[in-house]
Motif scaffolding. Structure first.
Motif, PDB file in Angstrom:
ATOM      1  N   SER A 181       0.821  -1.208   0.000  1.00  0.00           N
ATOM      2  CA  SER A 181       0.000   0.000   0.000  1.00  0.00           C
ATOM      3  C   SER A 181       0.858   1.263   0.000  1.00  0.00           C
ATOM      4  CB  SER A 181      -0.921  -0.008   1.235  1.00  0.00           C
ATOM      5  OG  SER A 181      -1.581   1.228   1.376  1.00  0.00           O
ATOM      6  N   ILE A 182       1.862   1.291   0.884  1.00  0.00           N
ATOM      7  CA  ILE A 182       2.701   2.490   1.002  1.00  0.00           C
ATOM      8  C   ILE A 182       3.535   2.694  -0.260  1.00  0.00           C
ATOM      9  CG2 ILE A 182       4.596   3.549   2.282  1.00  0.00           C
ATOM     10  CD1 ILE A 182       3.525   2.045   4.781  1.00  0.00           C
ATOM     11  N   ILE A 183       4.175   1.620  -0.731  1.00  0.00           N
ATOM     12  CA  ILE A 183       5.020   1.738  -1.926  1.00  0.00           C
ATOM     13  C   ILE A 183       4.194   2.153  -3.139  1.00  0.00           C
ATOM     14  CG2 ILE A 183       6.463   0.455  -3.562  1.00  0.00           C
ATOM     15  CD1 ILE A 183       7.503  -1.187  -1.235  1.00  0.00           C
ATOM     16  N   ALA A 184       3.014   1.558  -3.299  1.00  0.00           N
ATOM     17  CA  ALA A 184       2.168   1.882  -4.450  1.00  0.00           C
ATOM     18  C   ALA A 184       1.781   3.355  -4.457  1.00  0.00           C
ATOM     19  CB  ALA A 184       0.917   1.007  -4.448  1.00  0.00           C
ATOM     20  N   GLY A 236      -3.819   1.685  -4.599  1.00  0.00           N
ATOM     21  CA  GLY A 236      -2.809   2.493  -3.927  1.00  0.00           C
ATOM     22  C   GLY A 236      -2.185   3.509  -4.867  1.00  0.00           C
ATOM     23  N   LYS A 237      -1.881   3.063  -6.080  1.00  0.00           N
ATOM     24  CA  LYS A 237      -1.288   3.969  -7.061  1.00  0.00           C
ATOM     25  C   LYS A 237      -2.271   5.069  -7.467  1.00  0.00           C
ATOM     26  CE  LYS A 237       1.014   4.057 -11.554  1.00  0.00           C
ATOM     27  NZ  LYS A 237       1.392   3.292 -12.765  1.00  0.00           N
ATOM     28  N   LEU A 285      -5.732   1.178  -0.206  1.00  0.00           N
ATOM     29  CA  LEU A 285      -6.085   2.559   0.157  1.00  0.00           C
ATOM     30  C   LEU A 285      -5.597   2.936   1.550  1.00  0.00           C
ATOM     31  CD1 LEU A 285      -9.779   2.557  -1.147  1.00  0.00           C
ATOM     32  CD2 LEU A 285      -7.789   3.599  -2.269  1.00  0.00           C
ATOM     33  N   GLY A 286      -5.093   1.933   2.290  1.00  0.00           N
ATOM     34  CA  GLY A 286      -4.649   2.194   3.663  1.00  0.00           C
ATOM     35  C   GLY A 286      -5.789   2.269   4.664  1.00  0.00           C
ATOM     36  N   LYS A 319      -8.487   0.427   9.270  1.00  0.00           N
ATOM     37  CA  LYS A 319      -9.406   0.578  10.403  1.00  0.00           C
ATOM     38  C   LYS A 319     -10.808   0.090  10.038  1.00  0.00           C
ATOM     39  CE  LYS A 319     -11.013   3.981  13.795  1.00  0.00           C
ATOM     40  NZ  LYS A 319     -10.935   5.402  14.224  1.00  0.00           N
ATOM     41  N   ILE A 320     -11.262   0.418   8.834  1.00  0.00           N
ATOM     42  CA  ILE A 320     -12.586  -0.023   8.383  1.00  0.00           C
ATOM     43  C   ILE A 320     -12.623  -1.548   8.296  1.00  0.00           C
ATOM     44  CG2 ILE A 320     -14.190  -0.044   6.418  1.00  0.00           C
ATOM     45  CD1 ILE A 320     -13.322   2.849   5.851  1.00  0.00           C
ATOM     46  N   LEU A 321     -11.573  -2.132   7.709  1.00  0.00           N
ATOM     47  CA  LEU A 321     -11.508  -3.594   7.605  1.00  0.00           C
ATOM     48  C   LEU A 321     -11.496  -4.245   8.979  1.00  0.00           C
ATOM     49  CD1 LEU A 321      -8.858  -3.966   4.736  1.00  0.00           C
ATOM     50  CD2 LEU A 321     -11.333  -4.287   4.571  1.00  0.00           C
TER      51      LEU A 321
END
Length: 446
Positions: A72-75, A298-299, A379-380, A383-385
């Motif tokens: 997620s972060i890298i994308a 993520g991208k 999407l990071g 918390k929702i998941l």
């Protein structure tokens, strides 16, 4: 800049990810099929592989969230054209997760007997579970490392190298399984269930070595520790904590299911184990499209391409439903053949065939849940998941399992609870996703 979410682009990411995604469950499924066809204690061995597999899956899924967090972060940084800012993050993240995983493993290892008694394992099944686990556990840190390497490649929009690693690992595992479990005359004595464990460990080591080589030679990611801590390490830890809690809720469901199946008797836990491994195999195959969602979302978020993100969600639902229906159809066509791949015990097969159809019907719904899991991880939105899975487990899975167990439905109780659980954790994500990004898309176009 126009972002590519065409059929070719999605499948270029999804199909290699699909193949790579089956690596870990295929290791367990290979063990299952081969020990299930031994001449002695096949049913007890299958039961032991299932119980240990459930426990190891819990650990792997808890700590294996590294893949989604790193990806997620890298994308997002790839989408924003700022990858150089986080080149040292992946190895820092790997050290944190593998180190924590080793600590947990070190604490659990001496208490293997108590752990598997907690799963209701007794007598020979308990003995087999302990011996199988104490060998399989050696491969645990290598598994975590490989999962993290897969996450790095996915963040870089590359699912081809993980596919290569997975294929090599799978082939090594199958060859060694056959050699170690059944033995080779005058070369290797039959090692039975312990041989399956050794084969899996060696396959995981091979995958770790191959992953390191490809990462060092094909990317600019640094596999060395350096200070200071990357600025995104807090984001990584935040994602990991939420996904950690979420995965604990997931494993509560798996624990209850395995524990109840074990309590029903050895034929039931063996039948449940076969069904669970097939379900997980389907899940990880569908995970190919989930991974495409994870990588592209993520991208697209990093590029603030919200309208394209909405279109991606629609396309992935269609592809996922199509692929889930395909899996269900294949399973229906080869319904009786599939069971006999794993075991010849008629009582086990009878219990398996009675409920396998539920697993097949679940596949399209599973596709939606897994794909949107991937999108939200990309999407990071951990918390929702986390919150949704906790609610689905406590308010849907456990109550339904207890209710149908009270009515003596046995394996039906387990699979009805799982089916309802998948609906509860998957469908709400569609509405949450569309509400949020329709609003952002409208604001972005003003």
């Amino acid at each position: 800049m126009r972002e590519d979410i065409s059929f070719n682009r999605i499948n270029k990411l999804a199909i290699p990810a699909l193949i790579a995604g089956v690596a870990e469950p295929l290791l367990s499924t290979t063990d299952l099929a081969i020990v299930g066809n031994m001449n002695a204690f096949a049913t007890e061995s299958v039961a032991a592989v299932g119980i240990v597999g459930s426990f190891l899956s819990m650990l792997i899924w808890v700590f294996g969230q590294t893949r989604s967090a790193i990806s997620s972060i890298i994308a997002r940084y790839v989408g924003a054209n700022k990858l150089k800012e986080i080149l040292n993050l992946p190895f820092q993240a790997i050290l944190l997760v593998v180190g924590t995983g080793l600590l947990i493993l070190g604490i659990s290892y001496p208490f293997a007997k108590q752990i598997f008694q907690f799963y209701n394992a007794q007598s020979l099944i308990l003995d087999f579970s302990i011996s199988y686990y104490k060998i399989r556990a050696i491969g645990f840190p290598f598994t975590l490392y490989v999962i993290a390497v897969f996450g790095i490649f996915r963040g870089l929009q590359n699912t081809f190298y993980p596919m290569l690693i997975a294929i090599v690992g799978t082939v090594v595992n199958i060859v060694l399984d056959l050699a170690f479990v059944y033995g080779i005359a005058e070369v290797i004595p039959p090692l039975h269930i312990e041989g399956a464990a050794y084969a899996s460990v060696l396959a995981q080591i091979v995958m770790a070595i191959m992953g390191t080589f490809l990462l060092l030679t094909k990317t600019t990611i640094q596999l060395k520790f350096s200070f200071p801590w990357n600025k995104e390490i807090k984001t990584f830890i935040h994602l990991m904590v939420n996904l950690f809690i979420r995965t604990l809720a997931l494993n509560v469901a798996l624990y209850f299911a395995t524990s109840y199946a074990t309590d029903y008797g050895k034929e039931y836990i063996a039948a449940y184990t076969i069904g669970l491994n097939l379900w997980l195999m389907g899940a990880f195959m569908i995970d190919g499209y989930s991974s495409a969602g994870n990588i592209l979302s993520g991208k697209l978020l990093g590029a603030k391409a919200y309208n394209t993100l909405l279109k991606l969600g629609k396309k992935l639902i269609f592809y996922g439903l199509l692929f889930g229906s395909f899996l269900a159809t294949v399973g229906a066509i080869f319904y009786t053949f599939i069971g006999k791949i794993f075991i010849q015990d008629e009582l086990v097969l009878e219990a398996f065939y009675r409920t396998f159809w539920i697993i097949l019907v679940m596949q399209p719904i599973c596709a939606i849940a897994f794909i949107y899991d991937g999108i939200f991880k990309g999407l990071g939105e951990a918390k929702i998941l986390r919150n949704l899975l906790i609610l689905a487990t406590t308010l849907v899975f456990i109550p339904l399992l207890l209710l149908f167990d009270y009515w003596n439905y046995k394996l039906y109780a387990i699979w009805i609870a799982f089916f309802s659980w998948m609906i509860a954790r998957g469908v709400p994500l569609i509405f949450i996703f569309r509400k949020k990004f329709t609003k952002l898309s409208n604001l972005n176009s003003v």
